[in-house]
Design a protein around this motif. Structure first.
Motif, PDB file in Angstrom:
ATOM      1  N   ALA A 243       0.835  -1.212   0.000  1.00  0.00           N
ATOM      2  CA  ALA A 243       0.000   0.000   0.000  1.00  0.00           C
ATOM      3  C   ALA A 243       0.867   1.258   0.000  1.00  0.00           C
ATOM      4  N   ALA A 244       1.947   1.220   0.794  1.00  0.00           N
ATOM      5  CA  ALA A 244       2.828   2.399   0.869  1.00  0.00           C
ATOM      6  C   ALA A 244       3.498   2.648  -0.478  1.00  0.00           C
ATOM      7  N   ALA A 245       3.960   1.566  -1.116  1.00  0.00           N
ATOM      8  CA  ALA A 245       4.653   1.723  -2.404  1.00  0.00           C
ATOM      9  C   ALA A 245       3.693   2.262  -3.458  1.00  0.00           C
ATOM     10  N   LEU A 246       2.459   1.774  -3.426  1.00  0.00           N
ATOM     11  CA  LEU A 246       1.493   2.137  -4.464  1.00  0.00           C
ATOM     12  C   LEU A 246       0.891   3.512  -4.236  1.00  0.00           C
TER      13      LEU A 246
ATOM     14  N   ALA B 267      -9.382   0.564 -10.990  1.00  0.00           N
ATOM     15  CA  ALA B 267      -8.516  -0.467 -10.409  1.00  0.00           C
ATOM     16  C   ALA B 267      -8.984  -0.834  -9.012  1.00  0.00           C
ATOM     17  N   ALA B 268      -8.658  -2.065  -8.614  1.00  0.00           N
ATOM     18  CA  ALA B 268      -8.919  -2.532  -7.245  1.00  0.00           C
ATOM     19  C   ALA B 268      -7.787  -3.486  -6.869  1.00  0.00           C
ATOM     20  N   TYR B 269      -7.559  -3.645  -5.580  1.00  0.00           N
ATOM     21  CA  TYR B 269      -6.456  -4.487  -5.091  1.00  0.00           C
ATOM     22  C   TYR B 269      -6.979  -5.402  -3.993  1.00  0.00           C
ATOM     23  N   VAL B 270      -6.443  -6.619  -3.976  1.00  0.00           N
ATOM     24  CA  VAL B 270      -6.871  -7.614  -2.999  1.00  0.00           C
ATOM     25  C   VAL B 270      -5.632  -8.262  -2.397  1.00  0.00           C
TER      26      VAL B 270
ATOM     27  N   CYS C  63      -4.266   7.395 -11.664  1.00  0.00           N
ATOM     28  CA  CYS C  63      -5.684   7.023 -11.768  1.00  0.00           C
ATOM     29  C   CYS C  63      -5.954   5.686 -11.088  1.00  0.00           C
ATOM     30  N   ILE C  64      -4.915   4.860 -10.895  1.00  0.00           N
ATOM     31  CA  ILE C  64      -5.116   3.559 -10.245  1.00  0.00           C
ATOM     32  C   ILE C  64      -4.682   3.596  -8.772  1.00  0.00           C
ATOM     33  N   SER C  65      -4.514   4.796  -8.244  1.00  0.00           N
ATOM     34  CA  SER C  65      -4.077   4.946  -6.855  1.00  0.00           C
ATOM     35  C   SER C  65      -5.187   4.514  -5.889  1.00  0.00           C
ATOM     36  N   PRO C  66      -4.856   3.730  -4.841  1.00  0.00           N
ATOM     37  CA  PRO C  66      -5.913   3.340  -3.903  1.00  0.00           C
ATOM     38  C   PRO C  66      -6.434   4.537  -3.125  1.00  0.00           C
ATOM     39  N   ASN C  67      -7.750   4.626  -3.011  1.00  0.00           N
ATOM     40  CA  ASN C  67      -8.350   5.746  -2.291  1.00  0.00           C
ATOM     41  C   ASN C  67      -9.119   5.284  -1.058  1.00  0.00           C
ATOM     42  N   ARG C  68      -9.305   3.943  -0.956  1.00  0.00           N
ATOM     43  CA  ARG C  68      -9.973   3.382   0.234  1.00  0.00           C
ATOM     44  C   ARG C  68      -9.234   2.103   0.593  1.00  0.00           C
ATOM     45  N   LEU C  69      -8.531   2.098   1.709  1.00  0.00           N
ATOM     46  CA  LEU C  69      -7.808   0.904   2.142  1.00  0.00           C
ATOM     47  C   LEU C  69      -8.688   0.197   3.165  1.00  0.00           C
ATOM     48  N   TYR C  70      -9.379  -0.874   2.729  1.00  0.00           N
ATOM     49  CA  TYR C  70     -10.257  -1.634   3.623  1.00  0.00           C
ATOM     50  C   TYR C  70      -9.428  -2.700   4.318  1.00  0.00           C
ATOM     51  N   VAL C  71      -9.246  -2.548   5.627  1.00  0.00           N
ATOM     52  CA  VAL C  71      -8.408  -3.490   6.370  1.00  0.00           C
ATOM     53  C   VAL C  71      -9.265  -4.192   7.416  1.00  0.00           C
ATOM     54  N   HIS C  72      -9.224  -5.529   7.413  1.00  0.00           N
ATOM     55  CA  HIS C  72     -10.013  -6.279   8.398  1.00  0.00           C
ATOM     56  C   HIS C  72      -9.510  -5.964   9.806  1.00  0.00           C
TER      57      HIS C  72
ATOM     58  N   ILE D 124      -3.803  -8.635  -7.474  1.00  0.00           N
ATOM     59  CA  ILE D 124      -3.987  -9.671  -6.450  1.00  0.00           C
ATOM     60  C   ILE D 124      -2.638  -9.906  -5.787  1.00  0.00           C
ATOM     61  N   ASN D 125      -2.502  -9.445  -4.565  1.00  0.00           N
ATOM     62  CA  ASN D 125      -1.218  -9.444  -3.848  1.00  0.00           C
ATOM     63  C   ASN D 125      -0.148  -8.758  -4.698  1.00  0.00           C
ATOM     64  N   ASP D 126      -0.572  -7.786  -5.497  1.00  0.00           N
ATOM     65  CA  ASP D 126       0.314  -7.160  -6.481  1.00  0.00           C
ATOM     66  C   ASP D 126      -0.094  -5.703  -6.635  1.00  0.00           C
ATOM     67  N   VAL D 127       0.903  -4.818  -6.638  1.00  0.00           N
ATOM     68  CA  VAL D 127       0.565  -3.389  -6.722  1.00  0.00           C
ATOM     69  C   VAL D 127       0.904  -2.772  -8.076  1.00  0.00           C
ATOM     70  N   ASN D 128       1.292  -3.595  -9.034  1.00  0.00           N
ATOM     71  CA  ASN D 128       1.548  -3.025 -10.366  1.00  0.00           C
ATOM     72  C   ASN D 128       0.894  -3.881 -11.446  1.00  0.00           C
ATOM     73  N   PRO D 129      -0.439  -3.903 -11.475  1.00  0.00           N
ATOM     74  CA  PRO D 129      -1.122  -4.791 -12.419  1.00  0.00           C
ATOM     75  C   PRO D 129      -1.231  -4.189 -13.827  1.00  0.00           C
ATOM     76  N   THR D 130      -0.157  -3.555 -14.296  1.00  0.00           N
ATOM     77  CA  THR D 130      -0.195  -2.924 -15.616  1.00  0.00           C
ATOM     78  C   THR D 130       1.032  -3.314 -16.427  1.00  0.00           C
ATOM     79  N   SER D 131       0.876  -3.313 -17.733  1.00  0.00           N
ATOM     80  CA  SER D 131       1.975  -3.619 -18.648  1.00  0.00           C
ATOM     81  C   SER D 131       1.454  -3.310 -20.045  1.00  0.00           C
ATOM     82  N   ALA D 132       2.361  -3.046 -20.979  1.00  0.00           N
ATOM     83  CA  ALA D 132       1.919  -2.779 -22.358  1.00  0.00           C
ATOM     84  C   ALA D 132       1.162  -3.975 -22.935  1.00  0.00           C
ATOM     85  N   SER D 133       1.435  -5.149 -22.401  1.00  0.00           N
ATOM     86  CA  SER D 133       0.882  -6.374 -22.983  1.00  0.00           C
ATOM     87  C   SER D 133      -0.518  -6.720 -22.503  1.00  0.00           C
TER      88      SER D 133
END
Ligand code: NAD
Length: 476
Positions: free
Chosen positions: A266-269, A408-411, A278-287, A433-442
């Motif tokens: 979360a800190a890195a992202l 974007a959403a993160y889990v 535009c894919i920056s987290p704006n709501r960190l839902y923590v159990h 999903i356990n990943d903060v960079n879900p983007t690529s040209a591909s």
């Protein structure tokens, strides 16, 4: 501006200044164009379409590969220019140059895969052929937050498909756009194929682009409000439309996740590009079970972040784009504070040590965030991480989906079942999903709902620039 293969002044002769957002220093000037310049650019793109659209895919791919190579060769200087003009730390600029270049390589390769289909007919004496052809002149309008990759993500597929283009870059970052046009020119893009109009006031250019029937497609990246406005105008001219818009990403930490790992992610992202993504987290839902460990780790990470001029060693958070952006972030933080949020780190503008000359806001953590706070609903576009503690695992997807955005959403979870269930149920175009960079040209990039229409990157990114033509062939 770059029109018909030449660098030209605005017809009106005016210019505007570009400033460094970290220091306020003037770093360049660009022509201040209007609808007359847009018209000249469209005329050039229109005239160039007949020859460019009939080049071979091999020729177009070669040019794109040369441009990719030039971007790689100049990565250092492009990154320095980006940090000076846009503000992000040099390391992040280098990363963006690489990501931006990758779109040219990816679409160079995709250019050779534009194929058709031989289709069945109900008549024995008939055959059908369907082929894909370039849509025509494309008008592109791009934002300042990723001033190179948001251009190449459109240029790569447009050129690969055989389209010609008129581009208006954001008024805050035209120097990066200029550097990319120099590269395309050097790589051998013929005159008229790529054209760029710069302007301090985008409205007349946007109007010219969307009202001209020579323009066959509008591709826009920016805010939802402007995207909606321009898509409406383009629809009136029956232009094809792709719009990549704002977001309000949820970041869900399930009780079985490693809370420290999730907090590091979360800190890195969140503080990437000072939160201006535009894919920056704006709501960190923590159990609730993970909340203490998560908040402690995130607090420590945020405390360590150094804000400042992105050219300086050790700086992890650069300036915001302008004072209006700082005001917006400050207003969201004040609103959250008034409504009961805790602020263990940050929560103020940065003005010491010369930072008052730029547009800085301290990396900030908000706790006890609730749905009545503005930050819970509106895109912050700044270095603020809002933490929402939840109890009911069965309800968290519903909470996450409760937004009109859908980019974007993160889990974070250790359970494959939870990950796949969440992936399928989240109404967002891109899921980490356990990943903060879900983007690529591909891969396809784009959003649902108010986050836009269409996809960029991947195979889909090329489809946006092609239209289908059918031949019915009689054997009689
Ligand atoms: P913006 O909408 O203000 O500006 C984007 C572009 O539109 C700029 O070139 C600007 O000059 C132009 N523009 C503004 N008003 C216009 C008008 N009336 N007519 C014609 N053109 C006009 O957005 P911004 O502040 O530059 O960018 C930030 C926004 O972009 C955020 O909401 C962010 O989420 C979004 N964004 C989305 C993606 C994505 O891929 N979905 C990527 C980056 C940024």
């Amino acid at each position: 501006m770059f029109i018909n293969g030449a660098w030209v002044d605005a017809i009106g002769g005016e210019t505007f200044e570009i400033t460094n957002p970290a220091t306020g220093a003037v770093i360049g000037q660009m022509p201040d164009g209007d609808e007359r310049d847009a018209d000249a650019a469209i005329a050039a793109a229109h005239a160039a379409f007949a020859s460019w659209s009939t080049t071979t895919a091999y020729e177009r791919a070669d040019i794109l590969m040369r441009a990719w190579q030039l971007m790689k060769d100049r990565a250092g200087e492009l990154a320095e220019l980006m940090t000076t003009e846009q503000g992000k730390p040099l390391k992040a600029s280098r990363f963006e140059v690489g990501y931006g270049a990758d779109f040219l390589r990816w679409f160079a390769e995709e250019a050779r895969r534009i194929t058709g289909e031989w289709l069945p007919s109900s008549r024995p004496d008939q055959r059908f052929l369907a082929v894909r052809q370039p849509v025509g002149v494309v008008a592109a309008i791009t934002p300042w937050n990723y001033p190179i990759s948001m251009l190449t993500r459109k240029m790569g597929p447009a050129l690969a498909a055989g389209c010609t283009m008129v581009l208006k870059p954001a008024e805050a970052t035209p120097l990066c756009a200029k550097a990319i046009f120099e590269i395309l020119h050097e790589a051998g893009v013929p005159a008229g194929v790529m054209n760029m109009v710069t302007a301090q006031n985008p409205v007349p250019i946007g109007d010219a682009f969307t009202s001209d029937t020579r323009v066959k497609k509008l591709t826009f990246t920016g805010s939802t409000a402007v995207g909606r406005l321009l898509a409406g105008k383009a629809a009136a001219s029956l232009q094809r439309v792709s719009v990549e818009l704002g977001g309000h990403a949820p970041f869900i930490v399930y009780p079985d996740a490693d809370p420290e790992q999730a907090a590091k992610g979360a800190a890195a992202l969140k503080f990437l590009n000072s939160g201006q993504a535009c894919i920056s987290p704006n709501r960190l839902y923590v159990h609730r079970d993970a909340a203490d460990a998560f908040v402690d780790t995130l607090t420590a990470r945020v405390q360590r972040l150094v804000a400042g001029n992105g050219m300086d060693d050790g700086v992890g958070v650069g300036p915001l784009v302008n004072d209006a952006a700082v005001d917006k972030v400050a207003a969201q933080v004040e609103d959250a504070r008034d409504k009961g949020a805790g602020i263990p780190v940050g929560g103020y503008r940065l003005t010491d040590d010369g930072l008052d000359k730029g547009h800085f806001y301290a990396p900030t953590l908000l706790t006890d965030v609730t749905p009545d706070m503005t930050v819970y609903r509106e895109e912050t576009f700044g270095p603020v991480a809002p933490v929402v503690v939840y109890d009911d695992v069965d309800q968290v997807i519903e909470l996450a989906n409760d937004t009109h955005y859908g980019l974007a959403a993160y889990v974070y979870t250790q359970s494959l079942k939870t990950a796949i269930t969440a992936f399928e149920a989240l109404r967002f175009g891109i899921i980490g999903i356990n990943d903060v960079n879900p983007t690529s040209a591909s891969v396809p990039f784009g959003g649902m709902n108010d986050s836009g229409l269409g996809r960029e990157g991947g195979h889909e990114g090329l489809d946006e620039y092609l239209e289908t033509k059918t031949a019915g062939i009689s054997l009689r």
